[in-house]
Design a protein around this motif. Structure first.
Motif, short mmCIF file in Angstrom:
data_model
loop_
_atom_site.label_atom_id
_atom_site.label_comp_id
_atom_site.label_asym_id
_atom_site.label_seq_id
_atom_site.Cartn_x
_atom_site.Cartn_y
_atom_site.Cartn_z
N LEU A 1 9.92 4.37 -7.02
CA LEU A 1 8.98 4.38 -5.91
C LEU A 1 9.24 3.15 -5.02
CD1 LEU A 1 5.75 5.38 -7.85
CD2 LEU A 1 7.09 6.82 -6.33
N PRO B 1 2.90 0.73 -5.64
CA PRO B 1 3.46 1.11 -6.95
C PRO B 1 3.28 0.05 -8.03
CG PRO B 1 4.97 1.77 -5.22
CD PRO B 1 3.85 1.01 -4.55
N ARG C 1 2.97 5.70 -12.76
CA ARG C 1 3.96 5.82 -11.70
C ARG C 1 4.72 7.13 -11.83
NH1 ARG C 1 6.93 0.07 -10.63
NH2 ARG C 1 5.25 -1.20 -11.47
#
Lengths: 357, 323, 312
Positions: free
Chosen positions: A104, A153, A161
């Protein structure tokens, strides 16, 4: 069921200074709509490269698609123009990666990362997309979704996540979800939750899934069919039940023997496959498993044909490993006939009818 | 964050204090120091006059006492009287700051835009002709003596082509100018010095950004962005550039700290009435109170902007939280 | 893939006890680095150009005697001042009628000497400070790194100008000392980092148990392993120092007449730009090319030493 994906004779190489590395070397398989396929192998077996080539996400160079077709519905992804390929990515086929800690974007909040595919593929307005994003986060089991949308994140745990990553992947309702070792980087307890989430989403959404893992135990309860890869080639392919009940490739035997079981006495040694993974820079002639194989024969210097050994069951091995005489021969090379697996694995599937022992 | 900040500020102040001692001692003990300067330009000075001057500047005191009284005044913003024109040093410095700031900000802004343009282009088209060209140019930029580049531009645009003014910040007489003409006049005077000053920044920053972009492009989250079906532009500018810019921000902030030394060359060659010129006059005199103040100003800006860079890094990158 | 990486790792992590086998390995490691460097054509070109420039500078008196009517470069001859290229003076003459080619060659001597000597002195200081800080750690490290920080917080040109005006007598050694005094801190950090990383490695433990003392450990065992980054830093310092010297000389804080460097020649040329632009172009180009070559060579060396460098 309708055929969704058909990969034929896929060859992918990595150019290096010392020469090409044959990462994927003639892989052929198919996938039907709504089906779940497991691809199993150790690192370097080409399973990840195979999946990344389907979406053409490999860095090229050094990677190079040397040969093969990847027919998705009626398009050959191997030779689709990049602009059309972009319409496939995220919309038709989406992917979940191994390491949620790095997959991410650290400087964008969850919302902006999650609404991208919605705006891109479903033409949603920002507000619609935000609403949908909240639903998606709830669907993957993230509590307090409206507030968490604003978070970054690094404010999530690894498991959370990966849930976000799954939400991103399913955002545009893809027909195929590729999960590349989705649980490897996670804690054991979280692993099961993530697998369960994937299985549930598959049921609810009817998405086909390719689940890539190095751990046969992971795929046992989840997949319909399994492909075992070794050194860039397919070693064996069968329905999940058939593969566990009746493995036909020595490498598969080794993999099965190295799965730990909760019900086994701790004193028993966990078996490992001796030797090291193959050198794909300098592939040896014939079967790549030869140096590590207890069943090895002289004719293994020629690569064995990919033979049907049962209904919907194929393996690339000269030896019939179910033959007691062959097992007797192999046991002199350290082969321990693998124990019967009576109680099933992580999931609900319970293979039965073990024949060898 | 707060504790970290306080610790860094205390460290910075202490560092500055130590440097003031070092600079002061250095300037007062060196051969050719303040004492030697008195009367150096005037052979007819009598010993009595000399003693009077020494007393006036406090030079008849022991150095530690001199330092303490200097420090006491400096803490109140009084850096003494200039040897060269007998004006307060602090006032002289303050009067020069706007001109230098104008030049510096223009040059850094221009450099940042150019560096992003060149750095991103080079990274996106890695190993292409464009990439090699940009690399070659930045190597030349890094290896070129700035003053020579300035002379070349002066010769070409000012003398040969007669396009741009090569000296000063404004025309000599602007009384008959309209407002627009005054603005134009400012701009044309800025162009050449700003380009010269930005050269080194463009060269180093674009190379920095290129490698930073290439590093970011390899990251997993870029693959995620591509997996979503985003186009190259979105992947590069929305997902990659933001991450690649984070380290550059600190480099830019640190570059601000070079304001005291950075503009000396450019200002001298283009007769720009800023800090650099003030300094050069002071060195040649040598005007010790001004030099001492200038050295400390220079060190303070380096230390201050290093601190700013650290803090900015934490503000921009959501991952970093100082404890 | 996996095997390729592990090979590259092997070339980096090699112990340092000199057994015949290891000596051979080390030679082959040198060989690998050499091969990588020579494959970088740009860096090799930089090296070749520098070699030519160095030879030209060293043999300046002979060359000037061969190619032009050799006047000692400091002998003025006003009758041919600012001549432009004429027979006997292929690059023309300066404002005092001195042969420009000879001045370029002798100026190059000074510029190159300042660059190279500064790099050597810088390395000497940086290695001393960096190795002590990195090896001993603790308060030694603390003090030395604070001093390094202080030097790095100084506005370079400002301090150089002040010190050059007060301390320097305009001789080459004084300028070398001056520039090196402010070049060493960043290199010292590199050295310290290398020592910090290397001192905990097994081969050192082995050497220490065999009774090697601190000095021997530092000089014989750690330093050779840290040589790569130090050489790279030194190469880049040369270019930096040449530029700095040219700035000092351009502002009349560098070498004093009659000695001249490329920088002071540029200072001199300012007033004659329109009558003879060659005087402006030549020294500038000379500095540009020399510094460029040192930078290219330094970066080439760094890439050759970096085991993780990806192939072009």
């Amino acid at each position: 069921m309708a055929r969704l994906l058909e990969v034929k004779d896929l060859k992918v190489q990595f150019k290096t200074r010392e020469g090409p590395v044959h990462a994927v070397d003639g892989v052929t398989f198919h996938l039907d709509a709504g089906e779940t396929l497991g691809i199993v192998g150790e690192s370097g077996s080409g399973k990840s490269v195979t999946s990344l080539s389907i979406l053409r996400l490999l860095p090229m160079p050094p990677a190079q698609l040397v040969n093969g077709t990847i027919i998705y519905q009626d398009k050959d992804l191997a030779d689709l123009p990049e602009s059309e390929m972009r319409a496939v990515r995220g919309r038709e086929i989406a992917m979940i990666f191994q390491d949620p800690m790095t997959s991410l974007n650290p400087v964008l909040n969850i919302e902006s990362q999650l609404i991208e595919p919605l705006q891109l593929h479903l033409n949603m307005s920002k507000n619609e997309a935000r609403q949908r994003a909240i639903e998606l986060l709830e669907a993957v089991g993230i509590p307090d979704a409206p507030r968490r949308l604003r978070a970054y994140p690094h404010q999530f745990s690894g498991g959370m996540r990966q849930r976000v990553m799954i939400a991103i992947a399913i955002a545009a309702n893809p027909k195929l979800l590729i999960a590349d070792e989705p649980t490897t980087a996670l804690d054991v307890t979280v692993q099961a939750q993530i697998l369960e989430l994937i299985a549930r989403l598959r049921r609810d959404l009817g998405t086909a899934v390719i689940l890539i893992t190095h751990d046969l135990g992971v795929v046992a309860g989840v997949t319909d069919r399994i492909i075992v890869m070794y050194a860039g080639k397919i070693a064996e392919e069968a329905s999940t039940d058939e593969l566990f009940a009746n493995p036909r490739h020595p490498y598969t035997l080794g993999l099965l023997a190295s799965i730990p079981h909760l019900d086994e006495a701790v004193t028993e040694d966990l078996q490992t496959i001796p030797g090291s993974p193959p050198d794909q820079l300098h592939p040896i002639a014939g079967c790549p498993f030869q140096p590590r194989c207890p069943f090895v024969l002289e004719k293994c210097k020629t690569y064995p044909p990919y033979m049907a050994v049962g209904p919907n069951h194929r393996a690339a091995c000269w030896v019939d490993v179910t033959d007691p005489a062959e097992q007797e021969r192999a046991s002199k090379r350290g082969f321990i006939p693998f124990r019967q697996i009576r109680h099933g694995f992580a999931g609900e599937s319970s293979p039965a009818g073990m024949s060898n022992a | 964050m707060r504790r970290y900040l306080i610790r860094r500020v205390v460290q910075a102040v202490f560092m500055l204090f130590v440097m003031s001692i070092v600079f002061f001692t250095l300037l007062h003990l060196i051969p050719g120091g303040p004492d030697a300067v008195i009367g150096a330009n005037n052979p007819h000075i009598t010993p009595i006059q000399r003693a009077a001057i020494r007393h006036r500047f406090g030079l008849d005191q022991p150095v530690p006492i001199q330092y303490l009284s200097w420090l006491g005044n400096a803490l109140h913003g009084d850096f003494g009287i200039s040897f060269s024109n007998s004006l307060p040093v602090a006032q002289e410095l303050a009067a020069r700051i706007p001109a230098t700031l104008e030049l510096f900000l223009t040059a850094l802004g221009f450099a940042l835009i150019m560096a992003i343009l060149l750095g991103v282009t080079a990274a996106v088209k890695q190993y292409s002709i464009t990439d090699y060209l940009i690399t070659v140019l930045s190597y030349i930029g890094i290896s070129m003596p700035v003053f020579w580049f300035a002379l070349l531009l002066q010769e070409l645009f000012g003398v040969q082509l007669g396009l741009l003014p090569v000296f000063g910040r404004t025309a000599a007489d602007t009384t008959s100018f309209t407002n627009l003409e005054i603005f134009e006049d400012y701009v044309v005077h800025l162009i050449l010095p700003a380009i010269v000053l930005s050269l080194l920044f463009i060269a180093t920053w674009s190379r920095f950004l290129r490698s930073s972009m290439l590093e970011v492009i390899k990251q997993d989250y870029i693959r995620t962005a591509r997996m979503k079906g985003l186009g190259a532009r979105q992947v590069f500018f929305r997902h990659a550039l933001r991450n690649a810019l984070i380290p550059l921000v600190t480099v830019v902030a640190i570059s601000f700290g070079g304001i005291a030394g950075g503009a000396i060359i450019t200002e001298t060659i283009f007769a720009w009435p800023g800090l650099g010129r003030l300094f050069l006059v002071a060195v040649n005199f040598p005007d010790y109170p001004t030099l001492l103040a200038y050295l400390l100003f220079g060190a303070a800006s380096v230390i201050f902007f290093n601190l700013v860079a650290d803090i900015l890094y934490g503000v921009i990158d959501p991952r970093i939280r100082y404890s | 893939m996996a095997t390729v990486q592990s090979d590259q790792l092997l070339t980096q992590f090699q112990p340092n006890e000199i057994t015949p086998e290891l000596a051979r390995k080390r030679r082959s490691q040198f060989r690998i680095i050499f091969d990588r460097f020579t494959r970088n054509k740009v860096a090799v070109a930089g090296f070749v150009v520098l070699a030519v420039l160095l030879v030209a500078a060293v043999f300046a008196p002979i060359i000037t005697g061969q190619t032009s009517t050799y006047d000692p470069p400091n002998d003025p001859n006003l009758s041919i001042a600012l001549s432009g290229p004429i027979p006997g003076h292929p690059l023309g003459t300066d404002d005092l009628g001195r042969d420009e080619l000879a001045r370029m060659l002798f100026g190059g001597r000074v510029s190159l000497a300042v660059g190279i000597l500064t790099a050597l002195l810088t390395i000497l200081i940086a290695v001393t400070v960096g190795s002590l800080a990195g090896y001993y750690g603790g308060w030694v490290d603390m003090v030395m790194m604070r001093v390094t920080d202080a030097f790095l917080s100084v506005p370079l040109l400002v301090v150089l100008f002040v010190l050059a005006r007060t301390f320097s007598d305009g001789s080459v050694p004084s300028i070398v000392i001056l520039i090196a005094a402010f070049e060493w801190p960043s290199v010292a950090r590199v050295v310290r980092g290398e020592f910090l990383g290397l001192k905990e490695r097994e081969f050192l433990l082995a050497a220490r148990t065999l009774g090697a003392n601190d000095l021997r450990l530092m000089v014989r065992h750690i330093l050779p392993n840290a040589a790569g980054p130090i050489i790279v830093a030194a190469t880049l310092v040369v270019g930096d120092a040449i530029i700095t010297e040219s700035v000092l000389s351009f502002f009349s804080f560098g070498v004093r007449p009659p000695t001249s460097s490329w920088g002071s020649m540029l200072n001199n040329s300012r007033d004659f730009i329109s009558s003879d632009p060659l005087l402006l172009y030549l020294p500038g180009i000379a500095i540009l090319i020399t510094v460029l070559c040192f930078n290219l060579m330094g970066d080439g060396l760094r890439d050759a030493l970096d085991p993780y460098m990806t192939e072009r």
